[in-house]
Design a protein around this motif. Structure first.
Motif, PDB file in Angstrom:
ATOM      1  N   ALA A 282       0.826  -1.215   0.000  1.00 15.95           N
ATOM      2  CA  ALA A 282       0.000   0.000   0.000  1.00 15.95           C
ATOM      3  C   ALA A 282       0.864   1.270   0.000  1.00 15.95           C
ATOM      4  O   ALA A 282       0.541   2.238  -0.690  1.00 15.95           O
ATOM      5  N   TYR A 283       1.967   1.250   0.737  1.00 17.92           N
ATOM      6  CA  TYR A 283       2.810   2.455   0.794  1.00 17.92           C
ATOM      7  C   TYR A 283       3.442   2.738  -0.571  1.00 17.92           C
ATOM      8  O   TYR A 283       3.496   3.878  -1.019  1.00 17.92           O
ATOM      9  N   ARG A 284       3.901   1.697  -1.252  1.00 14.44           N
ATOM     10  CA  ARG A 284       4.496   1.914  -2.574  1.00 14.44           C
ATOM     11  C   ARG A 284       3.455   2.374  -3.596  1.00 14.44           C
ATOM     12  O   ARG A 284       3.778   3.095  -4.527  1.00 14.44           O
ATOM     13  N   LEU A 285       2.220   1.943  -3.402  1.00 13.36           N
ATOM     14  CA  LEU A 285       1.159   2.362  -4.319  1.00 13.36           C
ATOM     15  C   LEU A 285       0.708   3.790  -4.049  1.00 13.36           C
ATOM     16  O   LEU A 285       0.287   4.495  -4.957  1.00 13.36           O
ATOM     17  N   LEU A 286       0.785   4.232  -2.781  1.00 14.98           N
ATOM     18  CA  LEU A 286       0.190   5.515  -2.405  1.00 14.98           C
ATOM     19  C   LEU A 286       1.194   6.618  -2.074  1.00 14.98           C
ATOM     20  O   LEU A 286       0.852   7.796  -2.109  1.00 14.98           O
ATOM     21  N   GLY A 287       2.426   6.252  -1.706  1.00 23.42           N
ATOM     22  CA  GLY A 287       3.411   7.265  -1.346  1.00 23.42           C
ATOM     23  C   GLY A 287       3.054   8.019  -0.080  1.00 23.42           C
ATOM     24  O   GLY A 287       3.569   9.105   0.177  1.00 23.42           O
ATOM     25  N   SER A 288       2.160   7.449   0.733  1.00 22.35           N
ATOM     26  CA  SER A 288       1.728   8.097   1.969  1.00 22.35           C
ATOM     27  C   SER A 288       1.548   7.028   3.038  1.00 22.35           C
ATOM     28  O   SER A 288       0.793   6.074   2.847  1.00 22.35           O
ATOM     29  N   ALA A 289       2.250   7.202   4.161  1.00 19.55           N
ATOM     30  CA  ALA A 289       2.145   6.231   5.256  1.00 19.55           C
ATOM     31  C   ALA A 289       0.738   6.254   5.850  1.00 19.55           C
ATOM     32  O   ALA A 289       0.167   5.213   6.164  1.00 19.55           O
ATOM     33  N   ALA A 290       0.172   7.460   5.995  1.00 20.78           N
ATOM     34  CA  ALA A 290      -1.169   7.587   6.587  1.00 20.78           C
ATOM     35  C   ALA A 290      -2.206   6.892   5.707  1.00 20.78           C
ATOM     36  O   ALA A 290      -3.045   6.120   6.199  1.00 20.78           O
ATOM     37  N   ASP A 291      -2.141   7.132   4.388  1.00 19.97           N
ATOM     38  CA  ASP A 291      -3.086   6.488   3.464  1.00 19.97           C
ATOM     39  C   ASP A 291      -2.878   4.975   3.422  1.00 19.97           C
ATOM     40  O   ASP A 291      -3.834   4.205   3.311  1.00 19.97           O
ATOM     41  N   ALA A 292      -1.611   4.550   3.503  1.00 24.18           N
ATOM     42  CA  ALA A 292      -1.315   3.110   3.481  1.00 24.18           C
ATOM     43  C   ALA A 292      -1.890   2.432   4.726  1.00 24.18           C
ATOM     44  O   ALA A 292      -2.487   1.353   4.642  1.00 24.18           O
ATOM     45  N   GLU A 293      -1.734   3.069   5.887  1.00 27.13           N
ATOM     46  CA  GLU A 293      -2.296   2.502   7.124  1.00 27.13           C
ATOM     47  C   GLU A 293      -3.819   2.412   7.023  1.00 27.13           C
ATOM     48  O   GLU A 293      -4.420   1.431   7.460  1.00 27.13           O
ATOM     49  N   ASP A 294      -4.444   3.440   6.437  1.00 26.26           N
ATOM     50  CA  ASP A 294      -5.904   3.418   6.252  1.00 26.26           C
ATOM     51  C   ASP A 294      -6.325   2.259   5.350  1.00 26.26           C
ATOM     52  O   ASP A 294      -7.327   1.582   5.613  1.00 26.26           O
ATOM     53  N   ALA A 295      -5.552   2.055   4.268  1.00 28.21           N
ATOM     54  CA  ALA A 295      -5.874   0.958   3.336  1.00 28.21           C
ATOM     55  C   ALA A 295      -5.744  -0.395   4.035  1.00 28.21           C
ATOM     56  O   ALA A 295      -6.569  -1.295   3.838  1.00 28.21           O
ATOM     57  N   VAL A 296      -4.719  -0.543   4.885  1.00 29.15           N
ATOM     58  CA  VAL A 296      -4.523  -1.801   5.627  1.00 29.15           C
ATOM     59  C   VAL A 296      -5.688  -2.010   6.604  1.00 29.15           C
ATOM     60  O   VAL A 296      -6.215  -3.117   6.745  1.00 29.15           O
ATOM     61  N   GLN A 297      -6.096  -0.930   7.254  1.00 21.57           N
ATOM     62  CA  GLN A 297      -7.225  -1.005   8.200  1.00 21.57           C
ATOM     63  C   GLN A 297      -8.518  -1.408   7.477  1.00 21.57           C
ATOM     64  O   GLN A 297      -9.289  -2.235   7.955  1.00 21.57           O
ATOM     65  N   ASP A 298      -8.734  -0.808   6.301  1.00 21.80           N
ATOM     66  CA  ASP A 298      -9.918  -1.155   5.498  1.00 21.80           C
ATOM     67  C   ASP A 298      -9.850  -2.613   5.032  1.00 21.80           C
ATOM     68  O   ASP A 298     -10.875  -3.300   4.932  1.00 21.80           O
ATOM     69  N   ALA A 299      -8.627  -3.070   4.742  1.00 25.56           N
ATOM     70  CA  ALA A 299      -8.454  -4.476   4.323  1.00 25.56           C
ATOM     71  C   ALA A 299      -8.831  -5.408   5.474  1.00 25.56           C
ATOM     72  O   ALA A 299      -9.442  -6.459   5.266  1.00 25.56           O
TER      73      ALA A 299
END
Length: 306
Positions: free
Chosen positions: A24-41
């Motif tokens: 997620a971090y490599r796809l988004l370039g944002s740690a906050a957005d990546a954490e959100d995506a992991v939480q949604d997953a």
């Protein structure tokens, strides 16, 4: 999460959490957005009929890739109105990230900046294929496209990245040494020492996001960039007196970087691109306070791909 055993699927999710953040971090370039995506997953995984899931790792990666892709499409529009250069959100990485050239390269600021110029689909395909070694068939399932479309996107993305991301192999110890010398030269306001470390056509990118005073365009050329950094110790910056400014080395995005701070807060991070001789060809300076939370938090992320 309260502990892997509190929910029947939690242990499995917990085992793959690091990988999901890495994707997620490599796809988004944002740690906050990546954490959100992991939480949604996690939410989707909790609600899934897991008895039908033969390969949890592939299933979870597919979920997080899809979520990240949706998020990428919506954040794209916001980035078009961003004030000044947009840089990824830096993260602290452990020494294990720099052990693998592929891991370090694929999470570097320079690579994330190039990935930002791809379409969301191309970015997802490139990351899953080139970084995580997924097959075209697996990616087609993850991004819900035909295999032919995925092969096409993979080819376009690879050519695009190759054209914009020359691969230099200045060794790690050389990069670390230059970073430390750069810090000493900045601390001493030594323009000549800085000039020795910079490539003649070095570019400085500064991301203040309109929140703090920063150069709104890239600063180009060794003399200009050296003067910019030599002045740091002589001016009040973001309300911080030079005497209260602290700077130190850190592992940032898989390579040596610098963190500038004042009592109680992080002010900026610097990461570098090097040529084959170890001279600095680009400096990425992130000063937007919204993008410094992951570094201020002090957690080192494990971004290995295996």
């Amino acid at each position: 999460m309260t502990g892997p055993s509190a929910h029947p699927g939690r242990q499995v999710f917990h085992e793959h959490r690091r990988l999901l953040f890495s994707v997620a971090y490599r796809l988004l370039g944002s740690a906050a957005d990546a954490e959100d995506a992991v939480q949604d997953a996690w939410i989707k995984w909790s609600a899934a009929d897991r008895s039908q899931v033969a390969d949890p790792k592939a299933y979870l990666t597919r979920i997080v890739s899809n979520l990240a892709l949706e998020r990428l499409r919506s954040t794209r529009r916001r980035r078009e109105t961003y004030v000044g250069p947009w840089l990824p959100e830096p993260i602290l990485t452990g020494p294990d990230a720099s052990e693998s050239v592929t891991d370090a390269e694929s999470v570097s600021m320079a690579m994330l900046v190039v990935l930002e110029t791809l379409s969301p689909l191309e970015r997802a395909v490139f990351v899953l294929k080139e970084v995580f070694d997924f097959s075209h068939a697996e990616i087609a399932e993850a991004v819900e496209r035909s295999e032919a479309a995925v092969r096409q996107a993979a080819h376009r993305a690879r050519e695009h990245v190759r054209a914009r991301r020359p691969r230099f192999t200045a060794d790690r110890s050389r990069q670390r040494e230059v970073t430390e010398r750069f810090l000493a030269a900045v601390a001493g306001g030594d323009v000549n020492a800085l000039m020795e470390l910079l490539s003649p056509d070095v570019t400085l990118w500064t991301d203040g996001g309109g929140k703090v005073r920063q150069a709104l365009r890239p600063v180009v050329g060794a003399a200009t960039v050296a003067a910019w950094f030599a002045a740091i110790g002589t001016v009040t910056y973001q309300g911080v007196d030079p005497a209260d400014m602290r700077a130190g080395p850190a592992e940032i995005n898989g390579g040596p970087g610098l963190v500038f701070g004042a009592p109680g807060r992080v002010i900026a991070t610097l990461t570098f691109d090097f040529d084959a001789e170890g001279r600095i060809t680009a400096v990425h300076n992130v000063a937007n306070p919204d993008k410094l939370r992951a570094v201020a938090d002090g957690t080192a992320h494990d971004v290995r791909t295996r």
